[in-house]
Design a protein around this motif. Sequence first.
Motif, mmCIF file in Angstrom:
data_model
loop_
_atom_site.group_PDB
_atom_site.id
_atom_site.type_symbol
_atom_site.label_atom_id
_atom_site.label_comp_id
_atom_site.label_asym_id
_atom_site.label_seq_id
_atom_site.Cartn_x
_atom_site.Cartn_y
_atom_site.Cartn_z
ATOM 1 N N PRO A 49 1.152 -1.261 0.240
ATOM 2 C CA PRO A 49 0.139 0.034 -0.152
ATOM 3 C C PRO A 49 1.340 1.428 0.156
ATOM 4 C CG PRO A 49 0.236 -1.258 2.022
ATOM 5 C CD PRO A 49 0.534 -1.595 1.363
ATOM 6 N N LYS A 50 0.117 2.649 -0.428
ATOM 7 C CA LYS A 50 1.587 3.680 -0.665
ATOM 8 C C LYS A 50 1.570 3.844 0.812
ATOM 9 C CE LYS A 50 -1.238 6.964 -3.329
ATOM 10 N NZ LYS A 50 -1.499 7.438 -4.025
ATOM 11 N N GLU A 51 2.621 4.914 1.058
ATOM 12 C CA GLU A 51 2.401 5.499 2.752
ATOM 13 C C GLU A 51 1.692 6.676 2.167
ATOM 14 O OE1 GLU A 51 6.077 6.007 4.149
ATOM 15 O OE2 GLU A 51 6.632 4.127 3.055
ATOM 16 N N ARG A 52 1.166 6.505 3.636
ATOM 17 C CA ARG A 52 0.590 8.260 3.524
ATOM 18 C C ARG A 52 1.171 9.641 4.249
ATOM 19 N NH1 ARG A 52 -1.428 11.116 7.488
ATOM 20 N NH2 ARG A 52 -3.311 12.200 7.489
ATOM 21 N N ARG A 53 0.858 10.058 3.365
ATOM 22 C CA ARG A 53 1.649 11.444 3.788
ATOM 23 C C ARG A 53 0.850 11.975 4.767
ATOM 24 N NH1 ARG A 53 2.472 15.091 -1.215
ATOM 25 N NH2 ARG A 53 3.047 13.093 -2.161
ATOM 26 N N PRO A 54 1.376 12.513 5.930
ATOM 27 C CA PRO A 54 0.306 13.741 6.520
ATOM 28 C C PRO A 54 0.403 15.143 6.327
ATOM 29 C CG PRO A 54 2.946 12.536 7.695
ATOM 30 C CD PRO A 54 2.437 12.564 6.019
ATOM 31 N N THR A 55 -1.070 15.153 6.380
ATOM 32 C CA THR A 55 -1.479 16.630 6.249
ATOM 33 C C THR A 55 -1.524 17.490 7.209
ATOM 34 O OG1 THR A 55 -3.156 15.739 5.431
ATOM 35 C CG2 THR A 55 -2.219 15.533 3.724
ATOM 36 N N SER A 56 -1.729 19.060 7.120
ATOM 37 C CA SER A 56 -1.909 19.667 8.571
ATOM 38 C C SER A 56 -3.672 19.399 8.060
ATOM 39 C CB SER A 56 -1.465 20.539 8.304
ATOM 40 O OG SER A 56 -1.402 21.471 7.728
ATOM 41 N N PRO A 57 -4.351 20.131 8.775
ATOM 42 C CA PRO A 57 -5.847 20.889 9.299
ATOM 43 C C PRO A 57 -5.859 22.270 8.080
ATOM 44 C CG PRO A 57 -5.485 20.139 11.074
ATOM 45 C CD PRO A 57 -3.998 19.872 10.285
ATOM 46 N N THR A 58 -6.751 22.456 7.190
ATOM 47 C CA THR A 58 -6.850 23.809 6.292
ATOM 48 C C THR A 58 -7.477 24.560 7.168
ATOM 49 O OG1 THR A 58 -9.313 22.870 5.611
ATOM 50 C CG2 THR A 58 -7.406 22.303 4.477
ATOM 51 N N ARG A 59 -7.493 25.473 6.729
ATOM 52 C CA ARG A 59 -8.002 26.467 8.031
ATOM 53 C C ARG A 59 -9.203 27.306 8.599
ATOM 54 N NH1 ARG A 59 -6.279 32.708 5.824
ATOM 55 N NH2 ARG A 59 -8.168 32.468 4.614
ATOM 56 N N SER A 61 -11.136 23.957 8.108
ATOM 57 C CA SER A 61 -11.457 22.517 8.504
ATOM 58 C C SER A 61 -11.293 23.784 9.981
ATOM 59 C CB SER A 61 -10.769 21.348 8.202
ATOM 60 O OG SER A 61 -9.226 21.864 8.671
ATOM 61 N N ARG A 62 -10.215 23.839 10.631
ATOM 62 C CA ARG A 62 -9.583 24.226 12.039
ATOM 63 C C ARG A 62 -10.569 25.184 12.743
ATOM 64 N NH1 ARG A 62 -3.962 25.193 10.084
ATOM 65 N NH2 ARG A 62 -4.668 27.216 9.880
ATOM 66 N N GLU A 63 -11.161 26.098 11.466
ATOM 67 C CA GLU A 63 -11.925 27.247 12.341
ATOM 68 C C GLU A 63 -13.622 26.947 12.053
ATOM 69 O OE1 GLU A 63 -12.413 30.402 8.192
ATOM 70 O OE2 GLU A 63 -10.832 31.436 9.208
ATOM 71 N N ALA A 67 -15.303 26.388 15.855
ATOM 72 C CA ALA A 67 -16.761 26.696 15.902
ATOM 73 C C ALA A 67 -18.147 25.974 16.905
ATOM 74 C CB ALA A 67 -17.500 27.178 14.449
ATOM 75 N N GLY A 68 -17.494 24.847 16.265
ATOM 76 C CA GLY A 68 -18.474 23.836 17.053
ATOM 77 C C GLY A 68 -18.120 23.951 18.989
ATOM 78 N N LYS A 69 -16.831 24.360 18.916
ATOM 79 C CA LYS A 69 -15.940 24.103 20.170
ATOM 80 C C LYS A 69 -16.909 25.164 20.848
ATOM 81 C CE LYS A 69 -12.186 23.226 21.555
ATOM 82 N NZ LYS A 69 -11.345 21.895 21.712
ATOM 83 N N LYS A 70 -16.926 26.429 20.136
ATOM 84 C CA LYS A 70 -17.664 27.089 21.173
ATOM 85 C C LYS A 70 -19.187 27.739 21.168
ATOM 86 C CE LYS A 70 -16.260 31.462 20.516
ATOM 87 N NZ LYS A 70 -15.870 32.094 21.686
ATOM 88 N N ALA A 71 -19.909 26.880 19.926
ATOM 89 C CA ALA A 71 -21.231 26.667 19.878
ATOM 90 C C ALA A 71 -21.626 25.414 21.926
ATOM 91 C CB ALA A 71 -22.112 25.720 18.947
ATOM 92 N N ARG A 72 -20.685 24.582 21.324
ATOM 93 C CA ARG A 72 -21.268 23.272 22.188
ATOM 94 C C ARG A 72 -20.170 23.771 24.097
ATOM 95 N NH1 ARG A 72 -23.497 19.605 24.015
ATOM 96 N NH2 ARG A 72 -23.383 18.853 21.791
ATOM 97 N N SER A 73 -19.257 25.044 23.647
ATOM 98 C CA SER A 73 -19.119 25.357 24.914
ATOM 99 C C SER A 73 -20.199 26.422 25.323
ATOM 100 C CB SER A 73 -17.894 26.313 24.801
ATOM 101 O OG SER A 73 -17.752 27.781 26.089
#
Length: 86
Positions: A49-59, A61-63, A67-73
């Motif tokens: 299998p192809k090795e997975r290249r780690p990626t960082s979350p997009t801006r 997705s971070r937002e 936003a979900g954390k703030k709503a839950r809070s």
Amino acid sequence: DRVRSRLARRLTEEGDLVVYAQDERSQVLNRAAALARLEALIVKAAHRPKERRPTSPTRASRERRLAGKKARSEVKRGRGQPEGEP
């Protein structure tokens, strides 16, 4: 090697790989089917299998996550006793 380790459960004590077919009434057709299965097993076991290249979350997705954390809070903060009541 890789194929031997992937197919270890199918090997006999002597190290033979046993594949058989009883789909057809003809021995020739069953032998051809068994060879086809053997080839498919070996190809699948040898595939690396192809090795997975780690990626960082997009801006975005971070937002969304923040936003979900703030709503839950806010939901949790609203669960307390109303202000001004003992």
